[in-house]
Design a protein around this motif. Structure first.
Motif, PDB file in Angstrom:
ATOM      1  N   UNK A  70      59.915 -41.381  66.759  1.00  0.00           N
ATOM      2  CA  UNK A  70      58.511 -41.767  66.647  1.00  0.00           C
ATOM      3  C   UNK A  70      57.867 -41.023  65.487  1.00  0.00           C
ATOM      4  N   UNK A  71      56.994 -41.716  64.774  1.00  0.00           N
ATOM      5  CA  UNK A  71      56.224 -41.118  63.699  1.00  0.00           C
ATOM      6  C   UNK A  71      54.750 -41.141  64.099  1.00  0.00           C
ATOM      7  N   UNK A  72      54.198 -39.975  64.259  1.00  0.00           N
ATOM      8  CA  UNK A  72      52.781 -39.855  64.579  1.00  0.00           C
ATOM      9  C   UNK A  72      51.985 -39.712  63.285  1.00  0.00           C
ATOM     10  N   UNK A  73      50.943 -40.515  63.166  1.00  0.00           N
ATOM     11  CA  UNK A  73      50.152 -40.546  61.941  1.00  0.00           C
ATOM     12  C   UNK A  73      48.748 -40.030  62.212  1.00  0.00           C
ATOM     13  N   UNK A  74      48.288 -39.142  61.356  1.00  0.00           N
ATOM     14  CA  UNK A  74      46.920 -38.635  61.446  1.00  0.00           C
ATOM     15  C   UNK A  74      46.257 -38.722  60.084  1.00  0.00           C
ATOM     16  N   UNK A  75      44.945 -38.836  60.108  1.00  0.00           N
ATOM     17  CA  UNK A  75      44.204 -38.889  58.855  1.00  0.00           C
ATOM     18  C   UNK A  75      44.120 -40.276  58.249  1.00  0.00           C
ATOM     19  N   UNK A  76      44.603 -41.281  58.947  1.00  0.00           N
ATOM     20  CA  UNK A  76      44.534 -42.656  58.460  1.00  0.00           C
ATOM     21  C   UNK A  76      45.108 -43.598  59.488  1.00  0.00           C
ATOM     22  N   UNK A  92      61.675 -51.787  64.627  1.00  0.00           N
ATOM     23  CA  UNK A  92      60.528 -50.913  64.375  1.00  0.00           C
ATOM     24  C   UNK A  92      59.320 -51.531  65.052  1.00  0.00           C
ATOM     25  N   UNK A  93      58.625 -50.726  65.835  1.00  0.00           N
ATOM     26  CA  UNK A  93      57.444 -51.189  66.558  1.00  0.00           C
ATOM     27  C   UNK A  93      56.318 -50.191  66.364  1.00  0.00           C
ATOM     28  N   UNK A  94      55.152 -50.523  66.889  1.00  0.00           N
ATOM     29  CA  UNK A  94      54.020 -49.618  66.733  1.00  0.00           C
ATOM     30  C   UNK A  94      53.144 -49.627  67.976  1.00  0.00           C
ATOM     31  N   UNK A  95      52.386 -48.549  68.114  1.00  0.00           N
ATOM     32  CA  UNK A  95      51.368 -48.430  69.155  1.00  0.00           C
ATOM     33  C   UNK A  95      50.076 -48.075  68.439  1.00  0.00           C
ATOM     34  N   UNK A 104      50.825 -44.616  66.003  1.00  0.00           N
ATOM     35  CA  UNK A 104      52.198 -44.186  65.790  1.00  0.00           C
ATOM     36  C   UNK A 104      53.113 -45.395  65.691  1.00  0.00           C
ATOM     37  N   UNK A 105      54.264 -45.185  65.055  1.00  0.00           N
ATOM     38  CA  UNK A 105      55.260 -46.242  64.987  1.00  0.00           C
ATOM     39  C   UNK A 105      56.635 -45.656  65.297  1.00  0.00           C
ATOM     40  N   UNK A 127      66.148 -38.127  59.038  1.00  0.00           N
ATOM     41  CA  UNK A 127      65.331 -39.330  59.099  1.00  0.00           C
ATOM     42  C   UNK A 127      63.884 -38.987  58.751  1.00  0.00           C
ATOM     43  N   UNK A 128      63.325 -39.794  57.839  1.00  0.00           N
ATOM     44  CA  UNK A 128      61.952 -39.596  57.398  1.00  0.00           C
ATOM     45  C   UNK A 128      61.107 -40.830  57.729  1.00  0.00           C
ATOM     46  N   UNK A 129      59.849 -40.594  58.068  1.00  0.00           N
ATOM     47  CA  UNK A 129      58.890 -41.688  58.051  1.00  0.00           C
ATOM     48  C   UNK A 129      58.013 -41.487  56.814  1.00  0.00           C
TER      49      UNK A 129
END
Length: 120
Positions: free
Chosen positions: A21-27, A71-74, A79-80, A95-97
């Motif tokens: 999982x990739x958690x995204x913050x700031x956007x 690949x999915x997202x919430x 996050x994706x 592995x990188x997001x």
């Protein structure tokens, strides 16, 4: 400034499914013209693009990995997630997001990367 952070198990057994999982913050991951990607680097090799989920929710995968990749997202969690099935030791990699910017045609932001080892 957007920040990306990968999370998931560091060790996966052969034939199982790798899930990160990739958690995204700031956007927001739904902001137009960004493509949220997964990229990996096997030991001693170059970067390999796995696929992306776009701001619209559409997905596109590398032809060489397409049969095993999802690949999915919430959007509620911003996050994706990457799922790679039927893994083998050849899937061992960092592995990188990353976020791809359509107008700049580059990956402007990356996570720090997470090591995944496939081994019994």
């Amino acid at each position: 400034q957007v920040q990306l952070q990968e999370s998931g198990p560091g060790l996966v057994k052969p034939s199982q499914t790798l899930s990160l999982t990739c958690n995204v913050s700031g956007g927001s991951i739904t902001t137009n013209y960004y493509y949220w990607s997964w990229i990996r680097q096997p030991p001693g090799k170059g970067l390999e693009w796995i696929g992306y989920i776009a701001y619209s929710g559409s997905t596109y995968y590398s032809p060489s990995l397409k049969s095993r990749t999802s690949i999915s997202r919430d959007t509620s969690k911003n996050q994706f997630t990457l799922q790679l099935s039927s893994v083998t030791p050849e899937d061992t990699a960092v592995y990188y997001c990353a976020r791809y910017r359509e107008w700049a045609a580059d990956f402007g932001s990356w996570g720090q990367g997470t090591q995944v080892t496939v081994s019994s």
